[in-house]
Design an enzyme around this catalytic site. Sequence first.
Site, mmCIF file in Angstrom:
data_model
loop_
_atom_site.group_PDB
_atom_site.id
_atom_site.type_symbol
_atom_site.label_atom_id
_atom_site.label_comp_id
_atom_site.label_asym_id
_atom_site.label_seq_id
_atom_site.Cartn_x
_atom_site.Cartn_y
_atom_site.Cartn_z
ATOM 1 N N GLY A 239 0.756 -1.252 0.000
ATOM 2 C CA GLY A 239 0.000 0.000 0.000
ATOM 3 C C GLY A 239 0.780 1.291 0.000
ATOM 4 N N GLU A 273 3.914 -6.758 1.854
ATOM 5 C CA GLU A 273 3.534 -7.125 0.480
ATOM 6 C C GLU A 273 3.598 -5.915 -0.449
ATOM 7 O OE1 GLU A 273 -0.453 -8.572 0.944
ATOM 8 O OE2 GLU A 273 0.132 -10.301 2.147
ATOM 9 N N PRO A 274 4.763 -5.313 -0.596
ATOM 10 C CA PRO A 274 4.841 -4.108 -1.431
ATOM 11 C C PRO A 274 4.711 -4.449 -2.912
ATOM 12 C CG PRO A 274 7.045 -4.791 -0.806
ATOM 13 C CD PRO A 274 6.093 -5.714 -0.082
ATOM 14 N N GLY A 275 4.009 -3.616 -3.635
ATOM 15 C CA GLY A 275 3.902 -3.777 -5.079
ATOM 16 C C GLY A 275 4.365 -2.501 -5.755
ATOM 17 N N ARG A 276 3.453 -1.525 -5.793
ATOM 18 C CA ARG A 276 3.690 -0.275 -6.520
ATOM 19 C C ARG A 276 5.010 0.394 -6.150
ATOM 20 N NH1 ARG A 276 -0.740 2.817 -8.146
ATOM 21 N NH2 ARG A 276 -1.937 1.750 -6.553
ATOM 22 N N TYR A 316 -9.249 5.236 -12.873
ATOM 23 C CA TYR A 316 -9.105 5.951 -11.577
ATOM 24 C C TYR A 316 -8.840 7.436 -11.759
ATOM 25 C CZ TYR A 316 -7.459 1.145 -10.557
ATOM 26 O OH TYR A 316 -7.300 -0.208 -10.482
ATOM 27 N N CYS A 342 -12.451 3.513 -29.170
ATOM 28 C CA CYS A 342 -13.719 4.187 -29.444
ATOM 29 C C CYS A 342 -14.485 4.540 -28.173
ATOM 30 C CB CYS A 342 -14.550 3.254 -30.301
ATOM 31 S SG CYS A 342 -14.514 1.585 -29.619
ATOM 32 N N GLU A 343 -13.825 5.183 -27.231
ATOM 33 C CA GLU A 343 -14.509 5.589 -25.996
ATOM 34 C C GLU A 343 -13.915 6.908 -25.547
ATOM 35 O OE1 GLU A 343 -15.092 3.104 -22.716
ATOM 36 O OE2 GLU A 343 -15.038 1.252 -23.878
HETATM 37 N N1 LLP Z 1 -1.443 -7.045 -0.826
HETATM 38 C C1 LLP Z 1 -2.748 -7.141 -1.158
HETATM 39 C C2 LLP Z 1 -3.589 -8.111 -0.462
HETATM 40 C C3 LLP Z 1 -3.276 -6.314 -2.175
HETATM 41 O O1 LLP Z 1 -4.557 -6.420 -2.488
HETATM 42 C C4 LLP Z 1 -2.430 -5.390 -2.837
HETATM 43 C C5 LLP Z 1 -2.953 -4.527 -3.890
HETATM 44 C C6 LLP Z 1 -1.069 -5.339 -2.464
HETATM 45 C C7 LLP Z 1 -0.617 -6.179 -1.449
HETATM 46 C C8 LLP Z 1 -0.088 -4.418 -3.112
HETATM 47 O O2 LLP Z 1 -0.414 -3.095 -2.906
HETATM 48 P P1 LLP Z 1 0.599 -1.920 -3.361
HETATM 49 O O3 LLP Z 1 1.840 -2.022 -2.507
HETATM 50 O O4 LLP Z 1 0.911 -2.118 -4.779
HETATM 51 O O5 LLP Z 1 -0.174 -0.692 -3.112
HETATM 52 N N2 LLP Z 1 -4.895 -1.382 -9.861
HETATM 53 C C9 LLP Z 1 -4.749 -0.352 -8.865
HETATM 54 C C10 LLP Z 1 -4.125 -0.879 -7.604
HETATM 55 C C11 LLP Z 1 -4.858 -2.048 -6.993
HETATM 56 C C12 LLP Z 1 -4.174 -2.607 -5.781
HETATM 57 C C13 LLP Z 1 -4.794 -3.891 -5.354
HETATM 58 N N3 LLP Z 1 -4.178 -4.557 -4.256
HETATM 59 C C14 LLP Z 1 -3.985 0.811 -9.447
HETATM 60 O O6 LLP Z 1 -3.653 0.795 -10.627
HETATM 61 O O7 LLP Z 1 -3.750 1.790 -8.757
#
Ligand code: LLP
Length: 424
Positions: A239, A273-276, A316, A342-343
């Site tokens: 997050g 659980e880092p992603g972004r 978003y 086309c949107e």
């Molecule tokens: N753990 C869980 C259970 C999650 O659902 C998520 C993201 C993460 C970790 C990773 O979160 P992060 O560190 O990346 O914030 N498609 C959207 C973002 C959806 C995120 C969903 N869950 C966007 O493009 O902003």
Amino acid sequence: MHHFEYRNDSLHCEDVPVAHIARAVGTPLYLYSQATLERHFKAFQEAFAGAAPLVCYSAKANSSLAVLTLFRKWGSGLDIVSGGELFRGLKAGFEPRTIVYSGVGKRVDEIDAAIGHDILMFNIESMEELALINQRAGALNRRARIAIRINPDVDPQTHPYIATGLKKTKFGIDLATALAGYREARRMPNVEIAGIACHLGSQITSLGPFREAVTGLIQIFRELQALEIPVTYLDMGGGVGITYHEESPPRLDAYADTLIDAVDGTGLRLILEPGRVLVGNAGILVTRVLYRKQGKDKIFIVVDAGMNDLMRPALYQAYHAVQPVEQSARENIVADVVGPICESSDFLARDRSMPDACRDELLAVMGAGAYCFAMSSTYCSRPRVAEVMVYGDQFDVIRRPEDMQDLVRGEQLPHWLTKPSDPW
Ligand code: LLP
């Protein structure tokens, strides 16, 4: 420093001119910088160094096998939400004991596969799921480790579509039910209680929500202790936000200190659980201008990438900086950068003040490493685009662009349409 910078007015990814890659591979294309990925991952690990957490990269942000393999080599575990992500994770060589599995809708076949591989733990999102996992583990002669994903009802102050820790969302289990769930889980023969989990949402730019949530979770931990229910892990999800425009997300060490301080003295091992934050600013989308169209009230820069390639602005109203790949002295204009779909939602930038752009020139859409290729589709029968990894002065295609045959792969006519005598 994200390793995307101008040298002699030409945008480079590490040591390679972006225009050179675009010429070699064609556009649109996604471009990732390995040095940036590494820097981000190491910075994340270092921020938490004192606590030796298990960092489980969130595969959904960017699940390219090359990206997954890099994180695995740097010592990451994996956060998955589907059988497909389990498949990718295993293919990228992750040890199953470093994989955590969240999601409200785990199917039986997905649960069976994860139990079969003995993943580290399931983050349980409903009482029915808990019962099913106990039952499936029994049927497979295994014990499944579980955490209950708590819905802490904390407002992460982010876009409503990516807020997941509020009680009005479908995620996790409320506090009271979760305690009942732990009691029930203790009596189940085929599950082993391993942790407490939560995830508040994504693109969170202040520490308050994390502080509030972790405090609540530590209280649960104390209540579980009082019930003599031992837990090993505290999974705080992902997050942490990044800067797309003017956001100022928390520093990683401040984020880490907030969580480390909270678990101090509990004996809990943190899972993150880092992603972004790891991949977002490590990638760009390179697109070519098809037309510069002077509308009645507006200028439209029509490019060859559309909402099917990068849907965050459409979905978003997300902001991604758009900049020329070759800089030159020119007028600033206000324009919409739009794709061929086309949107009217098909825009990459809207009412954007930007350097004027002309036909055939290349533009870079910044901050496109997370949730961009991963959310792309073939809408309007547009093949998915290439992905390229750069490392120093080298680059390689890590996903070839799809072609027309890919578009129809797996399709067939119903058998009654293939008979020579077909009346249609
Ligand atoms: N753990 C869980 C259970 C999650 O659902 C998520 C993201 C993460 C970790 C990773 O979160 P992060 O560190 O990346 O914030 N498609 C959207 C973002 C959806 C995120 C969903 N869950 C966007 O493009 O902003």
